[in-house]
Design a protein around this motif. Sequence first.
Motif, PDB file in Angstrom:
ATOM      1  N   LEU A 197       0.818  -1.206   0.000  1.00 16.39           N
ATOM      2  CA  LEU A 197       0.000   0.000   0.000  1.00 16.39           C
ATOM      3  C   LEU A 197       0.855   1.261   0.000  1.00 16.39           C
ATOM      4  O   LEU A 197       0.469   2.272  -0.591  1.00 16.39           O
ATOM      5  N   ALA A 198       2.016   1.200   0.673  1.00 18.51           N
ATOM      6  CA  ALA A 198       2.914   2.361   0.636  1.00 18.51           C
ATOM      7  C   ALA A 198       3.402   2.611  -0.785  1.00 18.51           C
ATOM      8  O   ALA A 198       3.435   3.758  -1.261  1.00 18.51           O
ATOM      9  N   GLY A 199       3.782   1.542  -1.474  1.00 16.09           N
ATOM     10  CA  GLY A 199       4.182   1.709  -2.867  1.00 16.09           C
ATOM     11  C   GLY A 199       3.045   2.171  -3.755  1.00 16.09           C
ATOM     12  O   GLY A 199       3.236   2.988  -4.666  1.00 16.09           O
ATOM     13  N   ARG A 200       1.844   1.676  -3.465  1.00 15.77           N
ATOM     14  CA  ARG A 200       0.683   2.096  -4.262  1.00 15.77           C
ATOM     15  C   ARG A 200       0.376   3.571  -4.037  1.00 15.77           C
ATOM     16  O   ARG A 200       0.056   4.302  -4.987  1.00 15.77           O
ATOM     17  N   LEU A 201       0.445   4.025  -2.801  1.00 13.16           N
ATOM     18  CA  LEU A 201       0.208   5.444  -2.514  1.00 13.16           C
ATOM     19  C   LEU A 201       1.277   6.327  -3.151  1.00 13.16           C
ATOM     20  O   LEU A 201       0.978   7.417  -3.665  1.00 13.16           O
ATOM     21  N   LEU A 202       2.532   5.851  -3.115  1.00  8.90           N
ATOM     22  CA  LEU A 202       3.597   6.601  -3.776  1.00  8.90           C
ATOM     23  C   LEU A 202       3.341   6.724  -5.273  1.00  8.90           C
ATOM     24  O   LEU A 202       3.507   7.796  -5.872  1.00  8.90           O
ATOM     25  N   GLY A 203       2.915   5.625  -5.884  1.00  8.53           N
ATOM     26  CA  GLY A 203       2.590   5.675  -7.310  1.00  8.53           C
ATOM     27  C   GLY A 203       1.405   6.569  -7.605  1.00  8.53           C
ATOM     28  O   GLY A 203       1.381   7.272  -8.624  1.00  8.53           O
ATOM     29  N   MET A 204       0.394   6.585  -6.724  1.00  9.50           N
ATOM     30  CA  MET A 204      -0.765   7.448  -6.923  1.00  9.50           C
ATOM     31  C   MET A 204      -0.372   8.919  -6.898  1.00  9.50           C
ATOM     32  O   MET A 204      -0.789   9.707  -7.766  1.00  9.50           O
ATOM     33  N   VAL A 205       0.427   9.302  -5.898  1.00  8.82           N
ATOM     34  CA  VAL A 205       0.859  10.703  -5.801  1.00  8.82           C
ATOM     35  C   VAL A 205       1.718  11.089  -6.998  1.00  8.82           C
ATOM     36  O   VAL A 205       1.557  12.174  -7.595  1.00  8.82           O
ATOM     37  N   PHE A 206       2.631  10.199  -7.379  1.00  4.94           N
ATOM     38  CA  PHE A 206       3.523  10.502  -8.499  1.00  4.94           C
ATOM     39  C   PHE A 206       2.740  10.641  -9.802  1.00  4.94           C
ATOM     40  O   PHE A 206       2.898  11.639 -10.534  1.00  4.94           O
ATOM     41  N   GLU A 207       1.894   9.683 -10.120  1.00 10.81           N
ATOM     42  CA  GLU A 207       1.147   9.732 -11.379  1.00 10.81           C
ATOM     43  C   GLU A 207       0.198  10.921 -11.420  1.00 10.81           C
ATOM     44  O   GLU A 207       0.072  11.589 -12.448  1.00 10.81           O
ATOM     45  N   GLY A 208      -0.505  11.175 -10.307  1.00 10.89           N
ATOM     46  CA  GLY A 208      -1.449  12.286 -10.297  1.00 10.89           C
ATOM     47  C   GLY A 208      -0.772  13.631 -10.467  1.00 10.89           C
ATOM     48  O   GLY A 208      -1.195  14.459 -11.287  1.00 10.89           O
ATOM     49  N   ALA A 209       0.311  13.868  -9.701  1.00 12.09           N
ATOM     50  CA  ALA A 209       0.991  15.159  -9.779  1.00 12.09           C
ATOM     51  C   ALA A 209       1.675  15.351 -11.128  1.00 12.09           C
ATOM     52  O   ALA A 209       1.575  16.432 -11.745  1.00 12.09           O
ATOM     53  N   LEU A 210       2.364  14.314 -11.614  1.00 12.95           N
ATOM     54  CA  LEU A 210       3.069  14.458 -12.890  1.00 12.95           C
ATOM     55  C   LEU A 210       2.089  14.625 -14.050  1.00 12.95           C
ATOM     56  O   LEU A 210       2.322  15.430 -14.969  1.00 12.95           O
ATOM     57  N   THR A 211       0.990  13.898 -14.012  1.00 13.23           N
ATOM     58  CA  THR A 211      -0.007  14.037 -15.070  1.00 13.23           C
ATOM     59  C   THR A 211      -0.602  15.437 -15.086  1.00 13.23           C
ATOM     60  O   THR A 211      -0.782  16.046 -16.154  1.00 13.23           O
ATOM     61  N   PHE A 212      -0.924  15.971 -13.915  1.00 14.17           N
ATOM     62  CA  PHE A 212      -1.477  17.326 -13.843  1.00 14.17           C
ATOM     63  C   PHE A 212      -0.501  18.352 -14.408  1.00 14.17           C
ATOM     64  O   PHE A 212      -0.884  19.221 -15.216  1.00 14.17           O
ATOM     65  N   VAL A 213       0.770  18.283 -14.010  1.00 14.33           N
ATOM     66  CA  VAL A 213       1.757  19.267 -14.461  1.00 14.33           C
ATOM     67  C   VAL A 213       1.951  19.195 -15.976  1.00 14.33           C
ATOM     68  O   VAL A 213       1.944  20.225 -16.681  1.00 14.33           O
ATOM     69  N   LEU A 214       2.105  17.991 -16.508  1.00 14.35           N
ATOM     70  CA  LEU A 214       2.352  17.853 -17.952  1.00 14.35           C
ATOM     71  C   LEU A 214       1.134  18.249 -18.775  1.00 14.35           C
ATOM     72  O   LEU A 214       1.272  18.913 -19.819  1.00 14.35           O
ATOM     73  N   LEU A 215      -0.060  17.858 -18.336  1.00 12.90           N
ATOM     74  CA  LEU A 215      -1.262  18.257 -19.072  1.00 12.90           C
ATOM     75  C   LEU A 215      -1.473  19.765 -19.012  1.00 12.90           C
ATOM     76  O   LEU A 215      -1.931  20.384 -19.985  1.00 12.90           O
ATOM     77  N   TRP A 216      -1.142  20.366 -17.882  1.00 10.48           N
ATOM     78  CA  TRP A 216      -1.290  21.817 -17.763  1.00 10.48           C
ATOM     79  C   TRP A 216      -0.322  22.548 -18.691  1.00 10.48           C
ATOM     80  O   TRP A 216      -0.698  23.525 -19.346  1.00 10.48           O
ATOM     81  N   PHE A 217       0.924  22.066 -18.777  1.00 13.30           N
ATOM     82  CA  PHE A 217       1.884  22.667 -19.699  1.00 13.30           C
ATOM     83  C   PHE A 217       1.471  22.449 -21.152  1.00 13.30           C
ATOM     84  O   PHE A 217       1.721  23.299 -22.008  1.00 13.30           O
ATOM     85  N   ALA A 218       0.866  21.302 -21.459  1.00 16.19           N
ATOM     86  CA  ALA A 218       0.468  21.002 -22.834  1.00 16.19           C
ATOM     87  C   ALA A 218      -0.810  21.714 -23.246  1.00 16.19           C
ATOM     88  O   ALA A 218      -1.190  21.649 -24.420  1.00 16.19           O
ATOM     89  N   GLY A 219      -1.493  22.369 -22.315  1.00 14.51           N
ATOM     90  CA  GLY A 219      -2.711  23.084 -22.659  1.00 14.51           C
ATOM     91  C   GLY A 219      -3.938  22.205 -22.771  1.00 14.51           C
ATOM     92  O   GLY A 219      -4.940  22.613 -23.376  1.00 14.51           O
ATOM     93  N   VAL A 220      -3.905  21.010 -22.178  1.00 17.50           N
ATOM     94  CA  VAL A 220      -5.071  20.117 -22.195  1.00 17.50           C
ATOM     95  C   VAL A 220      -6.063  20.607 -21.155  1.00 17.50           C
ATOM     96  O   VAL A 220      -5.685  20.873 -20.006  1.00 17.50           O
ATOM     97  N   PRO A 221      -7.329  20.761 -21.515  1.00 24.35           N
ATOM     98  CA  PRO A 221      -8.303  21.255 -20.530  1.00 24.35           C
ATOM     99  C   PRO A 221      -8.541  20.242 -19.403  1.00 24.35           C
ATOM    100  O   PRO A 221      -8.288  19.059 -19.544  1.00 24.35           O
ATOM    101  N   MET A 222      -9.047  20.767 -18.289  1.00 26.21           N
ATOM    102  CA  MET A 222      -9.379  19.957 -17.106  1.00 26.21           C
ATOM    103  C   MET A 222      -8.174  19.168 -16.608  1.00 26.21           C
ATOM    104  O   MET A 222      -8.272  18.006 -16.236  1.00 26.21           O
ATOM    105  N   ALA A 223      -7.004  19.812 -16.605  1.00 26.65           N
ATOM    106  CA  ALA A 223      -5.779  19.123 -16.200  1.00 26.65           C
ATOM    107  C   ALA A 223      -5.814  18.728 -14.731  1.00 26.65           C
ATOM    108  O   ALA A 223      -5.358  17.641 -14.359  1.00 26.65           O
ATOM    109  N   LEU A 224      -6.354  19.604 -13.879  1.00 24.47           N
ATOM    110  CA  LEU A 224      -6.389  19.306 -12.448  1.00 24.47           C
ATOM    111  C   LEU A 224      -7.267  18.100 -12.160  1.00 24.47           C
ATOM    112  O   LEU A 224      -6.870  17.181 -11.427  1.00 24.47           O
ATOM    113  N   LEU A 225      -8.465  18.068 -12.728  1.00 21.74           N
ATOM    114  CA  LEU A 225      -9.367  16.942 -12.496  1.00 21.74           C
ATOM    115  C   LEU A 225      -8.793  15.657 -13.063  1.00 21.74           C
ATOM    116  O   LEU A 225      -8.888  14.589 -12.441  1.00 21.74           O
ATOM    117  N   LEU A 226      -8.185  15.728 -14.249  1.00 19.60           N
ATOM    118  CA  LEU A 226      -7.583  14.533 -14.841  1.00 19.60           C
ATOM    119  C   LEU A 226      -6.417  14.028 -13.993  1.00 19.60           C
ATOM    120  O   LEU A 226      -6.211  12.808 -13.859  1.00 19.60           O
TER     121      LEU A 226
END
Length: 367
Positions: A197-226
Amino acid sequence: MRDPVVRAELRRASVWFGLAIGVALVVLLIQPLLIIFAGLVFASMLDGGVRLLGKALPIPRGLRLVIVVLLVLAFIVGVFYLTGVQISQQANELRATLEGQGDRVVNWISSLGIMPGRSDLSGILQQALGSVGRLTSAVGSVIGAGASLVMVMAIGLFVAIEPRLYERGLQWMVPIEGRDQFALTLGRMARTLRVLLAGRLLGMVFEGALTFVLLWFAGVPMALLLGILTGMLAFIPNVGAFVSGVLMVSVGFSAGTDQGFWAIMIYFGVQTFDGYVLLPLVAKRTVDMPPALTLSAQILASTLFGVMGLALADPMVAMLKVALESEAERAANAGKDGNAPRRFGWRLRQNATLETASASMDSQRGG
């Protein structure tokens, strides 16, 4: 009834009847059992945070648990307080976007003659959803899901307050000669669940934060929710990654071709880094489960138990694997010692022989 052979056979029959009754009870009570298991999973998360905090703060366990619970509540309340309005607006936009994209895909496939029309497709979907059964419909209820979440958190909090009490209670349900091995297996399962579960939580935080940052830089709408949805869906391996990818690509192409291709590249980039860098590092310290095994367990659990079974399939398989490995180790050690019987029937025959000898001695004394 005094015949030792009859007694031995009755004992064997009682074992089979007990197994049949146990299976029937599990089938009837599967929903409460899943809620209890989810509470144990949540307790493992809290216990892992308490143990991690104990390495930095040498304070009593109760205070560390209070700090962990307050930090979790502060994070959840802070995220929704700062971004609640934005998340609500993006959720409505996401629903409308997915409906529009779904209509486009259905109309395009229908124009090719591969799929029936939308009205026929809606009827097919209603029949398919109606045949899932009581379990899935119960899990799909919003009120039922909210009540289940409250019960899961309550069970997890009570278990995390004093886990040794519940461990001793489980050990008392095991015969005396097997309690040491059971305690060892239980400790291994608890540690594996914490690390998983610790590894799963680490992966959740990493994927969520990195996805938000990259989508926001790319101009994809609803980056925060995604980003939030991607992080939450990362708790369910394989299936969660696929669903988050579909959401990202659908929203990306709704804004334009460039954003759609950027969404595809971001999705594959994040999943590649997570699969080839982050997951192998986590797998070295926890149960390394093959992807096909995890996916098969998710398919079976989701079919039998609904959404909750899908979310808990990975922890269940991990604990079963640890239990089987511990049993194989116990059997190997018993085989080396040569003291433990290898067949269940051996013990029954031995008991029947002893009872026969005892009955013979009693008859001689009576004569």
